[in-house]
Design a protein around this motif. Structure first.
Motif, PDB file in Angstrom:
ATOM      1  N   SER A  30       0.838  -1.189   0.000  1.00 17.27           N
ATOM      2  CA  SER A  30       0.000   0.000   0.000  1.00 17.27           C
ATOM      3  C   SER A  30       0.880   1.248   0.000  1.00 17.27           C
ATOM      4  O   SER A  30       2.009   1.221   0.483  1.00 17.27           O
ATOM      5  CB  SER A  30      -0.909  -0.001   1.221  1.00 17.27           C
ATOM      6  N   GLN A  66      -3.404   4.543  -1.217  1.00 15.28           N
ATOM      7  CA  GLN A  66      -3.798   3.492  -2.158  1.00 15.28           C
ATOM      8  C   GLN A  66      -3.647   2.152  -1.469  1.00 15.28           C
ATOM      9  O   GLN A  66      -2.533   1.689  -1.236  1.00 15.28           O
ATOM     10  CB  GLN A  66      -2.943   3.558  -3.424  1.00 15.28           C
ATOM     11  N   THR A  68      -3.654  -1.722  -1.104  1.00 18.41           N
ATOM     12  CA  THR A  68      -3.452  -2.932  -1.905  1.00 18.41           C
ATOM     13  C   THR A  68      -3.353  -4.169  -1.016  1.00 18.41           C
ATOM     14  O   THR A  68      -2.716  -5.140  -1.379  1.00 18.41           O
ATOM     15  CB  THR A  68      -2.204  -2.819  -2.806  1.00 18.41           C
ATOM     16  N   ASP A  91      -8.881   2.365   0.369  1.00 17.02           N
ATOM     17  CA  ASP A  91      -8.458   3.584  -0.316  1.00 17.02           C
ATOM     18  C   ASP A  91      -9.012   4.801   0.409  1.00 17.02           C
ATOM     19  O   ASP A  91     -10.147   4.790   0.896  1.00 17.02           O
ATOM     20  CB  ASP A  91      -8.962   3.604  -1.756  1.00 17.02           C
TER      21      ASP A  91
END
Length: 107
Positions: A30, A66, A68, A91
């Motif tokens: 991330s 972001q 992930t 997010d």
């Protein structure tokens, strides 16, 4: 003798696959992207190391997180100690200034 060699080949292949999978996961950590100005203005920096990331002075204008797969905690102090002020579980973004000084990415 032939079965032993075949098993060894399978074991080596499994280990290699695990190493590749682990390195791919690390490559997609991330990201906390910090901007010096509001509205995502100025030259951004990308903080994506597992563990402690200090947000440089002057980079509190806006941010994008972001996600992930790795959550992160934001702290109001520069060393990511004490109680987290905020936890990222997906997010997120903010186009106005914020007060955090460090981020801890859980990897």
């Amino acid at each position: 003798m032939r079965m032993f060699g075949h098993r060894r080949l399978l074991a080596v292949g499994a280990i290699a696959a695990a190493v590749v999978m682990g390195s791919q996961a690390a490559a997609f950590a991330s990201d906390f992207i910090a901007y010096p100005g509001p509205g995502y203005s100025g030259q951004a920096i990308d903080l994506s190391a597992c563990g402690y990331n200090r947000i440089p002075h002057g980079y509190n204008g806006s941010y994008v997180f972001q996600y992930t797969g790795q959550t992160a905690d934001a702290y109001n102090n520069p060393d990511a100690s004490g109680v987290a002020a905020f936890r990222f579980t997906g997010d997120a973004q903010q186009d106005t200034p914020y007060g955090w000084q460090s981020v801890w990415i859980q990897c």
